[in-house]
Motif scaffolding. Structure first.
Motif, PDB file in Angstrom:
ATOM      1  N   THR A  67       0.829  -1.205   0.000  1.00 23.84           N
ATOM      2  CA  THR A  67       0.000   0.000   0.000  1.00 23.84           C
ATOM      3  C   THR A  67       0.862   1.254   0.000  1.00 23.84           C
ATOM      4  N   PHE A  68       1.944   1.226   0.758  1.00 21.76           N
ATOM      5  CA  PHE A  68       2.850   2.377   0.791  1.00 21.76           C
ATOM      6  C   PHE A  68       3.435   2.634  -0.596  1.00 21.76           C
ATOM      7  N   ILE A  77       2.142   1.799  -3.492  1.00 22.46           N
ATOM      8  CA  ILE A  77       1.090   2.288  -4.383  1.00 22.46           C
ATOM      9  C   ILE A  77       0.839   3.779  -4.158  1.00 22.46           C
ATOM     10  N   ILE A  78       0.682   4.167  -2.890  1.00 28.14           N
ATOM     11  CA  ILE A  78       0.438   5.576  -2.590  1.00 28.14           C
ATOM     12  C   ILE A  78       1.630   6.425  -3.001  1.00 28.14           C
ATOM     13  N   ALA A  79       2.849   5.935  -2.733  1.00 21.89           N
ATOM     14  CA  ALA A  79       4.054   6.672  -3.125  1.00 21.89           C
ATOM     15  C   ALA A  79       4.134   6.823  -4.642  1.00 21.89           C
ATOM     16  N   SER A  80       3.738   5.787  -5.369  1.00 23.68           N
ATOM     17  CA  SER A  80       3.746   5.857  -6.834  1.00 23.68           C
ATOM     18  C   SER A  80       2.773   6.914  -7.331  1.00 23.68           C
ATOM     19  N   TYR A  81       1.597   6.936  -6.730  1.00 22.54           N
ATOM     20  CA  TYR A  81       0.616   7.960  -7.099  1.00 22.54           C
ATOM     21  C   TYR A  81       1.110   9.360  -6.729  1.00 22.54           C
ATOM     22  N   TRP A  82       1.825   9.457  -5.622  1.00 26.14           N
ATOM     23  CA  TRP A  82       2.325  10.760  -5.208  1.00 26.14           C
ATOM     24  C   TRP A  82       3.363  11.288  -6.193  1.00 26.14           C
ATOM     25  N   THR A  83       4.246  10.405  -6.681  1.00 24.89           N
ATOM     26  CA  THR A  83       5.244  10.841  -7.659  1.00 24.89           C
ATOM     27  C   THR A  83       4.564  11.284  -8.963  1.00 24.89           C
ATOM     28  N   THR A  84       3.519  10.560  -9.368  1.00 30.13           N
ATOM     29  CA  THR A  84       2.745  10.970 -10.543  1.00 30.13           C
ATOM     30  C   THR A  84       2.091  12.317 -10.300  1.00 30.13           C
ATOM     31  N   HIS A  85       1.538  12.476  -9.115  1.00 33.73           N
ATOM     32  CA  HIS A  85       0.905  13.730  -8.719  1.00 33.73           C
ATOM     33  C   HIS A  85       1.899  14.891  -8.774  1.00 33.73           C
ATOM     34  N   LEU A  86       3.107  14.690  -8.244  1.00 36.49           N
ATOM     35  CA  LEU A  86       4.132  15.725  -8.268  1.00 36.49           C
ATOM     36  C   LEU A  86       4.515  16.088  -9.699  1.00 36.49           C
ATOM     37  N   ASN A  87       4.628  15.077 -10.541  1.00 40.57           N
ATOM     38  CA  ASN A  87       5.013  15.311 -11.933  1.00 40.57           C
ATOM     39  C   ASN A  87       3.971  16.141 -12.662  1.00 40.57           C
TER      40      ASN A  87
END
Length: 206
Positions: A60-61, A63-73
């Motif tokens: 889960t961490f 997955i959320i971290a992956s979404y966060w990097t996409t969000h930052l980009n």
């Protein structure tokens, strides 16, 4: 048409805060330590029982971290926001907040197909709204710089499809075997690493 100004930095700050809180809340789903004094053997057995929960937590961490990097980009390129963009982002964040709950369900009801489907749909919904948000913002350069090149727009859009696609594919993995669900999600960091390597190769050639 907007009836009030919406500073993009306020939305970015709220998003980062929600991602951080979601990552932190998952640690609260672990079983509490027994109050009675335990022998070394009992401590070892207790830790062994925590291994599946630790695995789901790590998943889960990631997955959320992956979404966060996409969000930052994506937020690197946003110049402004509007009401529609704001609510699309908030709907994506709604499912980010649900991830700790999905994580807790997976810990308590390990390998239950309905729980794995709920987890997968929750994870996929984050990415689906994130992708729609990017498409809306870049359509006719609505909320990004007018000179943002089409290749960057297309590349970020394609990258935003990875997490939700794998999340939905994990449902098929769960049909095959409960551990197939878990293993499918591990494709997310693998594909992201491959994309990163491909981008670096493309830049070096260019």
């Amino acid at each position: 048409m907007d009836t009030f100004p919406i500073p993009i930095h306020r939305l970015a700050r709220l998003s980062d805060l929600i991602f951080a809180v979601a990552m932190t809340l998952m640690a609260l789903t672990f079983d509490s330590f027994p109050t009675a004094k335990m022998t070394p053997q009992e401590v070892t057995q207790f830790l062994q029982t925590q291994i599946p929960d630790l695995g789901v937590y790590a998943l889960t961490f990631i997955i959320i971290a992956s979404y966060w990097t996409t969000h930052l980009n994506q937020f690197k390129y946003y110049k402004s926001t509007d009401t529609i963009h704001l609510w699309l982002t908030l709907f994506s964040l709604l499912f980010v907040v649900l991830m700790p709950y999905a994580n807790a369900l997976s810990n308590y009801y390990d390998s239950v197909f309905a729980v794995q489907v709920f987890y997968s749909l929750t994870a996929a919904s984050i990415g689906l709204f994130s992708s729609v948000t990017w498409i809306y913002a870049t359509q006719e350069r609505r909320l990004v710089a007018p000179d943002l090149d089409a290749q960057t727009i297309r590349q970020i859009r394609q990258e935003s499809y990875v997490e939700p696609s794998i999340s939905l594919l994990a449902i098929a993995g769960a049909l095959i075997h409960p551990w197939g669900w878990f293993a499918t999600f591990l494709l997310i960091p693998v594909i992201q690493f491959m994309q990163s390597q491909n981008q670096q190769t493309t830049k070096s050639i260019g």
